[in-house]
Design an enzyme around this catalytic site. Structure first.
Site, mmCIF file in Angstrom:
data_model
loop_
_atom_site.group_PDB
_atom_site.id
_atom_site.type_symbol
_atom_site.label_atom_id
_atom_site.label_comp_id
_atom_site.label_asym_id
_atom_site.label_seq_id
_atom_site.Cartn_x
_atom_site.Cartn_y
_atom_site.Cartn_z
ATOM 1 C CG ASP A 25 -1.915 1.161 1.298
ATOM 2 O OD1 ASP A 25 -2.284 1.762 0.137
ATOM 3 O OD2 ASP A 25 -2.110 1.751 2.476
ATOM 4 C CD GLU A 74 -4.436 1.849 -2.743
ATOM 5 O OE1 GLU A 74 -5.072 1.032 -1.838
ATOM 6 O OE2 GLU A 74 -4.112 2.922 -2.417
ATOM 7 C CG ASP A 119 -1.235 3.230 5.979
ATOM 8 O OD1 ASP A 119 -1.299 3.943 4.905
ATOM 9 O OD2 ASP A 119 -1.182 3.690 7.176
#
Length: 186
Positions: free
Chosen positions: A20, A81, A154
């Site tokens: 992430d 991501e 996260d």
């Protein structure tokens, strides 16, 4: 990951590093398993950089952290991501820069890299593409059979990316292999 035989069928597991990306907090999570089988948490953490440092130095810190995780956990694939436009351009830039560093680190090793959108990840782990962070964290906790929700968000998001890739990427890999075996281009 080793393979096992279940009812005469060979099941091959996959180890995925989910990332992430973020310039201040970059979530890192390693999950292993296969579609239809329980998944296992290998490790999760967040790489942090100080906003007091110049951006190039922060990117070097992220690069070193990602490289260390790739060396230590030897994933079969990396799921990052996909950066999407937000209203705050500075946030998008930092996220995009961290994402690029993660992809370069994986590409240097010849690892497959998959980009998953936030809504795709939310839908994969919770069944709802508009799930909030708490719902995603709760589902990651349940899917990986954890005692507590990974924090900060996260970390949970990185694990959700890895889970999504195993479930979706693993299915796509089987389709591609079947097409290749049939002599058709995937």
């Amino acid at each position: 990951m080793t393979s096992e035989h279940l009812f005469g069928r060979k099941v091959i597991g996959m180890r995925v590093l989910g990332i992430d990306p973020g310039l201040t907090r970059c979530g890192m999570g390693v999950v292993e398993g296969s579609v239809g089988r329980p998944l296992t948490l290998v490790d999760v953490n967040v790489l942090r950089t100080s906003s007091d440092l110049p951006v190039p130095q922060r990117l070097v810190t992220i690069e070193k952290g990602v490289d260390a995780w790739l060396d230590e956990y030897a994933p079969d694939a990396v799921a990052v991501e996909r950066v999407f436009a937000r209203s705050d351009v500075s946030t998008v830039m930092g996220t995009a820069q961290a994402s690029g560093i993660a992809m370069v680190c994986a590409a240097r090793r010849g690892l497959p890299i998959a980009l998953h959108t936030p809504s795709e990840v939310k839908a994969a782990v919770s069944g709802n593409g508009r799930a909030d962070k708490a719902q995603v964290g709760a589902m990651v906790t349940r899917i990986l059979r954890l005692d507590a929700m990974p924090k900060p968000a996260d970390a949970a998001d990185a694990l959700a990316l890895a889970i999504t890739h195993i479930w979706r990427g693993g299915a796509q890999a089987r389709i591609d292999a079947a097409l290749a075996a049939a002599g058709r281009k995937p």
